[in-house]
Design an enzyme around this catalytic site. Structure first.
Site, mmCIF file in Angstrom:
data_model
loop_
_atom_site.group_PDB
_atom_site.id
_atom_site.type_symbol
_atom_site.label_atom_id
_atom_site.label_comp_id
_atom_site.label_asym_id
_atom_site.label_seq_id
_atom_site.Cartn_x
_atom_site.Cartn_y
_atom_site.Cartn_z
ATOM 1 N N SER A 144 0.845 -1.194 0.000
ATOM 2 C CA SER A 144 0.000 0.000 0.000
ATOM 3 C C SER A 144 0.876 1.239 0.000
ATOM 4 O O SER A 144 1.980 1.230 0.570
ATOM 5 C CB SER A 144 -0.904 0.011 1.237
ATOM 6 O OG SER A 144 -1.535 1.252 1.397
ATOM 7 N N TYR A 156 -1.813 0.411 10.152
ATOM 8 C CA TYR A 156 -2.046 -0.193 8.844
ATOM 9 C C TYR A 156 -0.812 -0.029 7.957
ATOM 10 O O TYR A 156 -0.364 -0.985 7.310
ATOM 11 C CB TYR A 156 -3.262 0.452 8.184
ATOM 12 C CG TYR A 156 -3.568 -0.076 6.806
ATOM 13 C CD1 TYR A 156 -4.214 -1.292 6.645
ATOM 14 C CD2 TYR A 156 -3.229 0.652 5.666
ATOM 15 C CE1 TYR A 156 -4.505 -1.782 5.376
ATOM 16 C CE2 TYR A 156 -3.515 0.176 4.401
ATOM 17 C CZ TYR A 156 -4.160 -1.042 4.260
ATOM 18 O OH TYR A 156 -4.433 -1.522 2.997
#
Length: 290
Positions: A144, A156
């Site tokens: 990501s 995250y």
């Protein structure tokens, strides 16, 4: 449409909806036999049934990739049903927001267990079978842009930065074998992404890469299919970014110029930062390399 995945047996995690479902449907259209995983059994079966209804081959497997043992069972399900495993897409992931002072242990652990441990568990079980087989095999992880940091998604981002590091390491370890390892950094209009965009829009932080609209999940699927296919043999250890009409690599961590040399005592360190390094700090967050 050239069926570049004809006869390939592929496991895709987190494929009950969103990006994973798009990957699974597209791979099946290109000839792959797909094991569709999702923590929600009904969602996994929905994707698998859609593939079968379109004339493809698919089987659903319900379970959480946070379980190392389940990941082994997931790979075994592919071997039992299709006789081999040619590809793995480690797509399953979860996102929870929270600034540093708001972090909760349980939420951080959950993201690391699903996003990082789940990726590692699936890849570890898959590669053992892949190395025993003839022919090329591929692992595609999902990283990501958040690995570069962003407001209130530190946990995250850390879990995805770990996935990037694992991708580099596994590619080095397996570069002389039949297995190649790459990752993607996708962008799509999914429930997770929409929630994150709304949250980040409320934060007071400037960023170089700003998304006002998101493409549909299907836009990302051809890149996944290519990386799973034999056409990508020779591509190894790369993170491929897909952002609507943009296709690029994400740079690996590198040692930045200038590299200063000297005898580093208190005074020379202070001088080095004052005279050279202070003005050469790197921008925070995801940026374009120029």
């Amino acid at each position: 449409m050239k069926r570049i995945l004809e006869g390939k047996s592929i496991v895709i995690t987190g494929a009950g909806a969103g990006l994973g479902a798009a990957y699974a449907r597209h791979a099946a259209r290109l000839g792959a036999r797909v094991v569709v995983n999702d923590v929600r059994g009904e969602a996994a079966e929905t994707t698998a049934e859609a593939i079968r209804s379109a004339g493809g081959e698919a089987v659903a497997s319900a379970g959480s990739v946070a379980s190392w043992d389940y990941c082994g069972a997931l790979v075994d399900a592919c071997l039992t049903r299709f006789g081999r495993i040619d590809g793995l897409v480690a797509n399953a992931g979860i996102l929870m927001h929270g600034r540093l002072e708001e972090m909760r242990e349980g939420e951080l652990r959950a993201m690391l267990e699903v996003n990082t441990l789940g990726t590692a568990a699936c890849a570890s079980h898959a590669v053992k079978a892949m190395l025993k087989q003839d022919g090329p095999a591929a692992i595609v992880n999902v990283a990501s842009g958040s690995q570069a940091g962003d407001i209130a998604i530190g946990g995250y981002g850390a879990s995805k930065a770990a996935v990037a590091s694992l991708t580099y390491t596994w590619a080095m370890e397996l570069r002389d074998t039949n297995v190649r390892v790459n990752a993607v950094s996708p962008l799509a209009h999914t429930a997770m992404a929409e929630t994150n965009m709304k949250f980040l829009a409320q934060q007071s932080a400037s960023r170089e890469v700003v998304y006002t609209t998101l493409p549909q999940a299907d836009v990302n699927a051809p890149v996944i299919a290519f990386l799973l296919s034999d056409s990508s043999v020779g591509i190894n250890g790369q993170i491929v970014r897909i952002a609507g009409d943009e296709l690029s690599y994400v740079t690996h961590p590198m040692i930045a110029e200038p590299v200063l040399k000297g005898r580093w005592d208190d005074g020379s360190v202070a001088a080095a930062f004052r005279d050279a390094l202070l003005s050469r700090q790197h921008r925070l967050g995801l940026t374009y390399a120029r």
